[in-house]
Design a protein around this motif. Structure first.
Motif, short mmCIF file in Angstrom:
data_model
loop_
_atom_site.label_atom_id
_atom_site.label_comp_id
_atom_site.label_asym_id
_atom_site.label_seq_id
_atom_site.Cartn_x
_atom_site.Cartn_y
_atom_site.Cartn_z
N GLN A 42 11.85 6.13 -1.03
CA GLN A 42 11.77 5.65 0.35
C GLN A 42 12.02 6.86 1.23
N GLU A 43 11.08 7.14 2.14
CA GLU A 43 11.19 8.39 2.89
C GLU A 43 10.64 8.23 4.30
N PRO A 44 11.36 8.76 5.30
CA PRO A 44 10.79 8.81 6.65
C PRO A 44 9.62 9.79 6.70
N VAL A 45 8.63 9.47 7.52
CA VAL A 45 7.47 10.34 7.70
C VAL A 45 7.22 10.53 9.19
N ALA A 46 6.60 11.64 9.53
CA ALA A 46 6.25 11.91 10.93
C ALA A 46 5.13 10.98 11.37
N GLY A 47 5.26 10.45 12.58
CA GLY A 47 4.22 9.60 13.14
C GLY A 47 3.16 10.41 13.85
N ALA A 48 2.21 9.71 14.45
CA ALA A 48 1.10 10.38 15.12
C ALA A 48 1.54 11.06 16.40
N ALA A 49 2.66 10.63 16.96
CA ALA A 49 3.09 11.14 18.26
C ALA A 49 4.34 12.01 18.15
N SER A 50 4.39 12.87 17.13
CA SER A 50 5.53 13.77 16.98
C SER A 50 5.62 14.73 18.17
N PRO A 51 6.82 15.28 18.45
CA PRO A 51 8.05 15.16 17.68
C PRO A 51 8.82 13.89 18.02
N PRO A 52 9.83 13.56 17.20
CA PRO A 52 10.62 12.36 17.47
C PRO A 52 11.65 12.61 18.56
N TYR A 53 12.19 11.52 19.05
CA TYR A 53 13.36 11.60 19.92
C TYR A 53 14.61 11.77 19.06
N PHE A 54 15.57 12.49 19.57
CA PHE A 54 16.86 12.70 18.91
C PHE A 54 17.95 12.04 19.74
N ALA B 3 8.46 2.43 18.37
CA ALA B 3 7.52 1.88 19.35
C ALA B 3 6.40 2.86 19.69
N GLU B 4 6.71 4.16 19.68
CA GLU B 4 5.74 5.17 20.07
C GLU B 4 5.09 5.87 18.86
N ASP B 5 5.32 5.36 17.66
CA ASP B 5 4.75 5.93 16.44
C ASP B 5 5.12 7.40 16.28
N ARG B 6 6.40 7.67 16.44
CA ARG B 6 6.89 9.04 16.24
C ARG B 6 7.52 9.23 14.85
N ILE B 7 8.04 8.16 14.27
CA ILE B 7 8.59 8.20 12.91
C ILE B 7 8.22 6.88 12.22
N GLY B 8 7.81 6.98 10.96
CA GLY B 8 7.58 5.81 10.14
C GLY B 8 8.41 5.88 8.87
N MET B 9 8.24 4.89 8.01
CA MET B 9 8.96 4.86 6.73
C MET B 9 8.02 4.35 5.67
N VAL B 10 8.09 4.96 4.48
CA VAL B 10 7.23 4.53 3.37
C VAL B 10 8.06 4.23 2.13
N HIS B 11 7.55 3.30 1.33
CA HIS B 11 7.97 3.09 -0.05
C HIS B 11 6.82 3.58 -0.93
N ALA B 12 7.13 4.41 -1.89
CA ALA B 12 6.06 4.97 -2.74
C ALA B 12 6.50 5.03 -4.19
N VAL B 13 5.54 4.85 -5.07
CA VAL B 13 5.76 4.98 -6.52
C VAL B 13 4.66 5.87 -7.07
N PHE B 14 5.05 6.86 -7.87
CA PHE B 14 4.11 7.78 -8.51
C PHE B 14 4.46 7.89 -10.00
N ARG B 15 3.49 8.28 -10.80
CA ARG B 15 3.70 8.55 -12.22
C ARG B 15 3.46 10.02 -12.52
N LYS B 16 4.31 10.59 -13.35
CA LYS B 16 4.13 11.98 -13.75
C LYS B 16 2.94 12.10 -14.70
#
Length: 278
Positions: free
Chosen positions: A177-189, A264-277
């Motif tokens: 589970q990892e935060p990702v940059a949105g389309a409207a980067s940079p994020p607010y701090f 709300a402004e698509d600056r940060i999102g979150m994903v769940h991902a599964v990969f295989r080696k």
């Protein structure tokens, strides 16, 4: 989760996350919430030990996505940046697997060991101080590498994911589970993991997907969970909630306010991902 960065920033990131007497703070907060400290369960700890967006429900969803909700006592799991150990104890309770947790901050490892002992999981969950960019394990040692909200402070993500690949057996599972940059980067701090851009290193979803594939993984699942697993979506934390214990009331309110704007402004999102080696 604390514990991941480029080496020149190692000390600054540790300072950002470290909380002296964290173990005592957690126990005191649980007692004040009416919990019986001599009879704690993994469920009792859920509000106080899942320090990532979405809490325990997000952990359960990611576990199901990766097939880690199936019983398998032989499974060896490495939880990178496991913080207070909530996800590790949940995975062990779900499937009986053994989970090794590493984290950069000694205060978190101390608190995690105490909580694991409190719920009687010390035979299936172990904790140690460790650096995600220099994993202290042998090649192919694990069946699963698991990580939730732990790469945000790391600029050198190529080394990070190559390390995950190295310690996994052939065909092993990477679940994150990892935060990702949105389309409207940079994020607010402020963000949970950074006060400014110098400590925050996010890739877009496309960039992260491509990087993981390039380090030797095949994609199994990729889900956008921004609406359910970000600070913007979090309900008010109780007094014994881990976010309040670690960040404090004032900072937590500022982080959640920034989070609502970022979502709300698509600056940060979150994903769940599964990969295989491969």
């Amino acid at each position: 989760m604390p514990g991941h960065c480029t080496r020149p920033d190692l000390q600054s990131v540790e300072r950002h996350w470290d909380r002296p007497d964290l173990a005592r703070s957690v126990l005191d907060a649980l007692a004040a919430a009416g919990k019986d400290l001599d009879n704690l369960t993994e469920i009792d700890l859920a509000v106080s030990d899942h320090f990532h967006g979405g809490g325990r429900p997000a952990t359960l969803r990611l576990a199901a996505l990766a097939g880690l909700d199936q019983h398998d006592e032989s499974r060896r799991v490495l939880d990178v940046g496991g913080g207070l150990g909530g996800p590790a104890r949940t995975l062990a309770a779900l499937s009986g697997c053994h989970v090794t947790v590493i984290d950069l901050a000694p205060s978190y490892v101390e608190a995690a060991r105490m909580l694991t002992a409190k719920v009687g999981c010390q035979d299936t969950v172990s904790h140690q101080v460790g650096d995600a960019l220099a994993l202290p394990f042998g090649d192919g040692e694990f069946d699963v590498v698991w990580t939730q909200n732990s790469g945000m402070n790391i600029a050198d993500k190529d080394t990070l994911y190559r390390g995950f690949h190295r310690v996994l057996r052939s065909g092993g599972t990477l679940a994150f589970q990892e935060p990702v940059a949105g389309a409207a980067s940079p994020p607010y701090f402020p963000l949970m993991w950074a006060d400014d851009a110098s400590m925050s290193h996010l890739l877009s979803g496309t960039e992260l997907r491509d990087l993981v594939a390039a380090t030797g993984f095949d994609e199994v699942a990729w889900n956008d969970v921004s609406e359910t697993a970000t600070s913007a979506a979090a309900p008010p934390a109780p007094a014994h909630g881990v976010q309040r214990l670690i960040m404090g009331d004032e900072r937590l309110e500022a982080v959640q306010a920034a989070g609502r704007r970022n979502l709300a402004e698509d600056r940060i999102g979150m994903v769940h991902a599964v990969f295989r080696k491969r």
